[in-house]
Motif scaffolding. Structure first.
Motif, short mmCIF file in Angstrom:
data_model
loop_
_atom_site.label_atom_id
_atom_site.label_comp_id
_atom_site.label_asym_id
_atom_site.label_seq_id
_atom_site.Cartn_x
_atom_site.Cartn_y
_atom_site.Cartn_z
N LEU A 71 -8.44 19.70 7.65
CA LEU A 71 -7.43 18.65 7.54
C LEU A 71 -7.62 17.70 8.72
N GLN A 72 -7.42 16.41 8.46
CA GLN A 72 -7.41 15.46 9.57
C GLN A 72 -6.06 15.56 10.27
N SER A 73 -5.97 14.95 11.44
CA SER A 73 -4.73 15.02 12.21
C SER A 73 -3.62 14.26 11.49
N LEU A 74 -2.39 14.63 11.80
CA LEU A 74 -1.25 13.92 11.22
C LEU A 74 -1.29 12.45 11.63
N GLU A 75 -1.77 12.16 12.83
CA GLU A 75 -1.84 10.78 13.29
C GLU A 75 -2.76 9.94 12.40
N VAL A 76 -3.86 10.54 11.94
CA VAL A 76 -4.78 9.81 11.05
C VAL A 76 -4.11 9.54 9.71
N TYR A 77 -3.48 10.56 9.15
CA TYR A 77 -2.82 10.37 7.85
C TYR A 77 -1.72 9.31 7.94
N LYS A 78 -0.96 9.33 9.01
CA LYS A 78 0.12 8.36 9.16
C LYS A 78 -0.43 6.95 9.42
N ALA A 79 -1.58 6.87 10.10
CA ALA A 79 -2.20 5.56 10.32
C ALA A 79 -2.64 4.96 8.98
N ILE A 80 -3.20 5.80 8.11
CA ILE A 80 -3.60 5.33 6.78
C ILE A 80 -2.37 4.87 6.00
N GLU A 81 -1.32 5.67 6.03
CA GLU A 81 -0.08 5.32 5.32
C GLU A 81 0.47 3.99 5.83
N ASN A 82 0.47 3.81 7.14
CA ASN A 82 1.02 2.58 7.72
C ASN A 82 0.22 1.36 7.29
N LYS A 83 -1.10 1.50 7.25
CA LYS A 83 -1.94 0.37 6.82
C LYS A 83 -1.73 0.06 5.34
N LEU A 84 -1.52 1.09 4.54
CA LEU A 84 -1.23 0.86 3.12
C LEU A 84 0.11 0.15 2.95
N ASN A 85 1.09 0.54 3.76
CA ASN A 85 2.39 -0.12 3.71
C ASN A 85 2.26 -1.60 4.10
N GLU A 86 1.45 -1.86 5.13
CA GLU A 86 1.22 -3.24 5.54
C GLU A 86 0.53 -4.03 4.42
N LEU A 87 -0.43 -3.39 3.77
CA LEU A 87 -1.14 -4.04 2.67
C LEU A 87 -0.17 -4.41 1.55
N ALA A 88 0.72 -3.49 1.21
CA ALA A 88 1.68 -3.74 0.14
C ALA A 88 2.61 -4.90 0.49
N HIS A 89 2.93 -5.04 1.77
CA HIS A 89 3.82 -6.12 2.20
C HIS A 89 3.13 -7.48 2.17
N LYS A 90 1.79 -7.45 2.14
CA LYS A 90 1.03 -8.70 2.08
C LYS A 90 0.97 -9.25 0.66
N GLY A 91 1.29 -8.44 -0.31
CA GLY A 91 1.22 -8.89 -1.70
C GLY A 91 0.93 -7.73 -2.61
N SER A 92 0.85 -8.01 -3.91
CA SER A 92 0.62 -6.97 -4.90
C SER A 92 -0.84 -6.95 -5.30
N PHE A 93 -1.49 -5.82 -5.07
CA PHE A 93 -2.90 -5.69 -5.41
C PHE A 93 -3.11 -4.56 -6.41
N ASP A 94 -2.13 -4.33 -7.21
CA ASP A 94 -2.14 -3.31 -8.24
C ASP A 94 -1.20 -3.80 -9.33
N PRO A 95 -0.92 -3.00 -10.37
CA PRO A 95 -0.01 -3.49 -11.41
C PRO A 95 1.42 -3.66 -10.94
N PHE A 96 1.71 -3.31 -9.69
CA PHE A 96 3.08 -3.37 -9.21
C PHE A 96 3.17 -4.12 -7.89
N SER A 97 4.27 -4.74 -7.66
CA SER A 97 4.57 -5.24 -6.32
C SER A 97 5.62 -4.29 -5.76
#
Length: 747
Positions: A71-97
């Protein structure tokens, strides 16, 4: 008056382990250091007077536990999650906003490209998240936690770190939905390091990996026994009927030490969680046979604080020891709910018998010998499950989506010395083949997965489904549009192939338009009336999904049909209920070509029916069934995918003979699927008509109907359709045998 003051919270733990297993420490556990106490012994006597009838109580899906290399560290998983959240706030890049607004299909390619550019920029300032190219994505060597976070939008919602193992809980945004616990060994850990919580102990990790011949695996299938007495009854059944399968029982208590006004202290119990673990399979005959050590069935009973909330709202209610981890869902995550869990075993009758003995499960669907075959590969399968007395009856489709009280466990065994199931058993051993989860909108769900893989280079890819599964253009259909004129139909077919929008095999380009088709019709030299021209164009375009159209007619729009094909979704029909399915490529796979489990996602579209009094009829559990069409399509598609991989490997190696053999297998598997389609349609139609007749007969008998004529007619229909179903099965077996012989030349 007595005053109460909370000093600390903790877990009190007791265990009754199977003889020969390491016993629990009996240590009192707390978030802060505290004195040890005597364990609270669970009274689970083997002499309990319990009626051994599995229908007496309910059983629900609860969680699964996977054992992985790292398993990767919790810090790595949370960094990925945070970047995904930032991406979602930039706009909708999937069937959903963020607000779940749907984007038109024509907008998605440009948005995906834009999303990738933004993702690259976001990752520049985060050293824990590297940018990967989608072209380099391969299913093997992936971190399943990272795949779930990026591909499905799920989050790490709890964590456990012990002496020898570490685990994370990954869930969707609905705490009642799928709960996946992923466990890895800590670097430098020793098997002598015992855990305070037995379900995280290294001995279970080691036993599972060793029994799966060193492969990562889904090691535990977890079920909830919510009713009082159900846990003790299950223990008694195992002790009486299958004692060699038992690993042990454990009891955890959420306690508080409080101080009275007179200075004395006492302990109050706020919640209790009982855990029973039993090995799932026998290696040989169940009557005294050797036990397979690889896969565990875990049963929990939760009360008080352990049962007050679901999932990440109460991680210790999933497994004691898990501690809450804050998680932010970005609005693009779609909740998923357990639907069925599939095992590959050497003898399915043995596992079926165990489940019936202990839980009262009974077979629901049988795919008998020879019906499910791909070339020389043959399997048989039975879907077993709990009885319906305790299953929720409702007319609310949303409630049915989320309900976990209907358990389905399909079980496969091989009938040949080739094919996926055979090689899975040979390479990995008995174990979980795949985990299936329900979602509300499968087409959009898969579109999200595909788009996020294109953006991030991570996530999941899916099993390749031959286009012929959905439909091909044939001369006969063109002739039908021309009042049976096969001469003109053949000329149009040749012109379509010459124009390049149709292959020799009849596969029509998904992007074909009227403007592309009309010049080809002119070039064919065929004279058409305006009405005939429109009919031919419609036939050509509909051929792309004609097999689905024969099932669903105009219930889906052309746009939806094309999305189904683009995202390689399988579709089947049972009565008026529709089943959508898709399968990921292998997960937990170290190297390409090795056998490994996979995930399935489905959508059940349940028809709305009315009772004679006009009220809503409860939705049938598992509506849409398990689809023999899709079962065979899955089996064939898995073999096609392996053959395609063999083609690619042969090309890289420069082995022209191996390439020719692999291409021959691809063509035969694809041809078998094409020939099977009309037979499968006939079987499905017969099953639906037989089922409708039997259901109506049941209603009449329950109402004590005296309409003898109607009952006789329905009995006749049921028998006729049952005979047609058997005839179709025989035809499918004959076809399978023929292709098995043909496959010999490419072995």
């Amino acid at each position: 008056a007595t005053s109460w003051r909370v000093h600390h919270s903790g877990i009190r733990y007791s265990s009754r382990a199977k003889r020969g297993e390491a016993k629990a420490t009996g240590q009192r556990l707390s978030e802060r250091a505290c004195a040890s106490t005597e364990p609270n012994r669970a009274s689970l006597s083997s002499t309990m007077n319990v009626e051994l009838d599995g229908r007496d109580y309910g059983c629900e899906f609860h969680h699964v536990q996977m054992y992985v290399d790292r398993l990767q560290s919790l810090e790595v998983y949370k960094a990925i999650e945070n970047k995904l959240n930032e991406l979602a706030h930039k706009g909708s890049f999937d069937p959903f906003s963020g607000g779940m607004r749907f984007l038109g299909a024509e907008a998605l390619p440009a948005r995906v490209k834009e999303g990738r550019d933004i993702w690259k920029e976001l990752c520049k300032c985060e050293d824990k998240v590297t940018v990967l190219d989608e072209a380099d994505f391969v299913p093997h060597g992936q971190d399943i936690v990272e795949q779930l976070i990026i591909g499905l939008g799920w989050r790490v919602t709890a964590e456990y770190t012990g002496k020898a193992t570490r685990s994370v809980l990954v869930t969707s945004q609905d705490a009642k939905g799928v709960k996946m616990v992923v466990t890895a060994r800590l670097d430098g850990a020793s098997d002598a390091d015992s855990e305070a919580y037995d379900h995280f102990d290294y001995k279970h990790f080691e036993r599972c990996i060793k029994s799966h011949n060193g492969h990562q695996a889904v090691g535990v299938l977890g079920f909830d026994l919510p009713e009082e007495g159900a846990f003790e009854a299950t223990v008694a059944r195992y002790q009486k009927l299958h004692p060699s399968l038992l690993l042990g029982t454990h009891v955890y208590e959420d306690t508080r030490n409080v101080q009275n006004g007179d200075g004395t202290t006492r302990t109050i119990v706020l919640g209790t969680m009982k855990v029973l673990e039993a090995l799932a399979y026998y290696k040989t005959d169940k009557n005294g046979g050797e036990v397979d050590q690889g896969t565990v069935l875990r049963f929990v009973h939760r009360e008080g604080s352990f049962g007050s909330k679901e999932g990440f709202g109460n991680p210790q209610g999933v497994l004691p020891g898990l501690e809450d981890v804050p998680a932010l869902f970005d609005g693009t995550s779609i909740p998923a709910y357990a639907d069925h869990w599939v095992s590959n075993v050497t003898d399915r009758h043995s596992f079926l018998s165990t489940l019936q003995d202990v839980l009262g499960f009974t077979p629901k669907v049988d795919f008998n010998a020879g019906v499910v075959a791909a070339g020389r590969a043959k399997i048989e399968s039975t879907v077993t499950g709990n009885n319906t007395a305790k299953i929720k009856a409702t007319c609310d489709s949303e409630e049915i989506l989320k309900d976990q009280s209907q358990i389905y466990l399909p079980i496969n065994n091989a009938l040949s010395d080739v094919g996926h199931v055979h090689f899975f058993l040979k390479e990995v051993g008995q174990g979980v083949q795949h985990l299936a989860s329900r979602v509300k909108d499968l087409v959009s769900f898969i579109e999200r997965v595909n788009n996020y893989r294109k953006i991030t280079g991570r996530g999941f890819s899916f099993l390749r489904i031959p286009r012929s599964y959905y439909g091909i253009l044939v001369v006969e259909d063109l002739a039908s549009a021309l009042e049976g004129d096969s001469d003109r139909a053949e000329k149009i077919m040749l012109a379509a192939v010459s124009a390049g929008f149709c292959t020799v095999a009849g596969v029509v380009d998904l992007e074909v338009t009227d403007e592309v088709i009309r010049p080809a019709l002119v070039a064919s030299g065929v004279t058409l009336t305006p009405t005939e021209e429109d009919a031919v164009i419609e036939t050509i375009k509909r051929s792309r999904y004609i097999n689905l159209y024969k099932l669903l007619s105009d219930h889906l729009s052309e746009e939806t049909y094309l999305k189904v094909i683009t995202n390689m979704v399988l579709v089947d029909l049972q009565g008026q209920d529709v089943l959508f399915q898709i399968f990921t490529c292998n997960i937990l796979q170290r190297e390409a070509g090795s056998e490994a489990p996979f995930l399935e996602f489905i959508q059940r579209v349940c028809s709305e029916k009315r009772l004679p009094d006009g009220s809503c009829a409860p939705i049938k559990p598992g509506c849409g069934g398990f689809g023999i069409r899709n079962f065979l399509a899955l089996f064939l598609s898995m073999e096609v995918s392996k053959a395609m991989a063999d083609v690619e490997a042969a090309v890289v190696a420069g082995d022209s003979d191996a390439e020719a053999r692999a291409r021959g297998r691809v063509e035969l598997f694809t041809s078998q699927l094409e020939e099977s389609n009309p037979i499968l349609t006939a079987i499905a139609d017969a099953m639906n008509l037989e089922g409708d007749a039997l259901e109506e007969l049941k209603s009449l008998r329950e109402a004590n109907s005296t309409d003898a004529d109607l009952i006789a007619r329905l009995e006749k229909v049921a028998k006729e359709q049952g005979d047609l179903k058997l005839k179709g099965n025989a035809e499918l077996q004959s076809l399978s045998e023929r292709y098995s012989n043909l496959m010999e030349q490419y072995s």
